[in-house]
Design a protein around this motif. Sequence first.
Motif, PDB file in Angstrom:
ATOM      1  N   THR A  54       0.815  -1.213   0.000  1.00 15.10           N
ATOM      2  CA  THR A  54       0.000   0.000   0.000  1.00 15.10           C
ATOM      3  C   THR A  54       0.852   1.269   0.000  1.00 15.10           C
ATOM      4  O   THR A  54       0.312   2.366   0.160  1.00 15.10           O
ATOM      5  CB  THR A  54      -0.950   0.029   1.217  1.00 15.10           C
ATOM      6  N   ILE A  55       2.163   1.114  -0.189  1.00 19.53           N
ATOM      7  CA  ILE A  55       3.019   2.299  -0.261  1.00 19.53           C
ATOM      8  C   ILE A  55       2.673   3.064  -1.536  1.00 19.53           C
ATOM      9  O   ILE A  55       2.430   2.476  -2.589  1.00 19.53           O
ATOM     10  CB  ILE A  55       4.515   1.917  -0.197  1.00 19.53           C
ATOM     11  N   ARG A  56       2.611   4.360  -1.422  1.00 20.99           N
ATOM     12  CA  ARG A  56       2.257   5.195  -2.568  1.00 20.99           C
ATOM     13  C   ARG A  56       3.491   5.501  -3.411  1.00 20.99           C
ATOM     14  O   ARG A  56       4.604   5.551  -2.903  1.00 20.99           O
ATOM     15  CB  ARG A  56       1.628   6.498  -2.088  1.00 20.99           C
ATOM     16  N   TYR A  57       3.246   5.724  -4.671  1.00 18.58           N
ATOM     17  CA  TYR A  57       4.350   6.031  -5.581  1.00 18.58           C
ATOM     18  C   TYR A  57       5.081   7.295  -5.120  1.00 18.58           C
ATOM     19  O   TYR A  57       6.311   7.350  -5.167  1.00 18.58           O
ATOM     20  CB  TYR A  57       3.819   6.194  -7.010  1.00 18.58           C
ATOM     21  N   ARG A  58       4.337   8.280  -4.634  1.00 16.95           N
ATOM     22  CA  ARG A  58       4.947   9.507  -4.110  1.00 16.95           C
ATOM     23  C   ARG A  58       5.908   9.172  -2.970  1.00 16.95           C
ATOM     24  O   ARG A  58       7.007   9.728  -2.880  1.00 16.95           O
ATOM     25  CB  ARG A  58       3.854  10.460  -3.609  1.00 16.95           C
ATOM     26  N   VAL A  60       7.513   6.340  -2.535  1.00 22.17           N
ATOM     27  CA  VAL A  60       8.680   5.679  -3.126  1.00 22.17           C
ATOM     28  C   VAL A  60       9.624   6.724  -3.714  1.00 22.17           C
ATOM     29  O   VAL A  60      10.839   6.644  -3.535  1.00 22.17           O
ATOM     30  CB  VAL A  60       8.246   4.647  -4.193  1.00 22.17           C
ATOM     31  N   LEU A  61       9.077   7.724  -4.397  1.00 22.73           N
ATOM     32  CA  LEU A  61       9.905   8.796  -4.958  1.00 22.73           C
ATOM     33  C   LEU A  61      10.624   9.569  -3.855  1.00 22.73           C
ATOM     34  O   LEU A  61      11.811   9.911  -3.989  1.00 22.73           O
ATOM     35  CB  LEU A  61       9.048   9.749  -5.793  1.00 22.73           C
ATOM     36  N   GLU A  62       9.915   9.849  -2.762  1.00 21.74           N
ATOM     37  CA  GLU A  62      10.527  10.576  -1.645  1.00 21.74           C
ATOM     38  C   GLU A  62      11.610   9.738  -0.971  1.00 21.74           C
ATOM     39  O   GLU A  62      12.681  10.259  -0.633  1.00 21.74           O
ATOM     40  CB  GLU A  62       9.444  10.995  -0.649  1.00 21.74           C
ATOM     41  N   TYR A  69      18.822   8.240  -4.726  1.00 18.84           N
ATOM     42  CA  TYR A  69      18.583   7.484  -5.959  1.00 18.84           C
ATOM     43  C   TYR A  69      17.651   8.295  -6.842  1.00 18.84           C
ATOM     44  O   TYR A  69      16.935   9.170  -6.364  1.00 18.84           O
ATOM     45  CB  TYR A  69      17.895   6.135  -5.665  1.00 18.84           C
ATOM     46  N   GLU A  70      17.642   7.972  -8.105  1.00 18.65           N
ATOM     47  CA  GLU A  70      16.629   8.496  -8.995  1.00 18.65           C
ATOM     48  C   GLU A  70      15.944   7.312  -9.662  1.00 18.65           C
ATOM     49  O   GLU A  70      16.579   6.303  -9.959  1.00 18.65           O
ATOM     50  CB  GLU A  70      17.198   9.454 -10.039  1.00 18.65           C
TER      51      GLU A  70
END
Length: 79
Positions: A54-58, A60-62, A69-70
């Motif tokens: 349920t982790i949000r993509y936002r 993961v980006l943060e 990392y990018e």
Amino acid sequence: MTKEEAINRARCEIQSYIVAAGYTQTEAVEACAVEFENWSPSDSNFSNKLEKQTIRYREVLELAEVLRYEIVWRLRRDD
């Protein structure tokens, strides 16, 4: 790949990036909580998000930003 295998693969991949960046999971979560006000400093909350997928993509980006990392989207070669 079964759903269970996919969940485990995603969780393990995220955890491996955390370790490769020199953090423990707790340290990474705490660093995200300092950097981003919407993050909970709770390691168990983060673990549950990985386990339940349920982790949000936002988020993961943060996390990637904190770990330096990018995330790059690259067109897959279908040979």
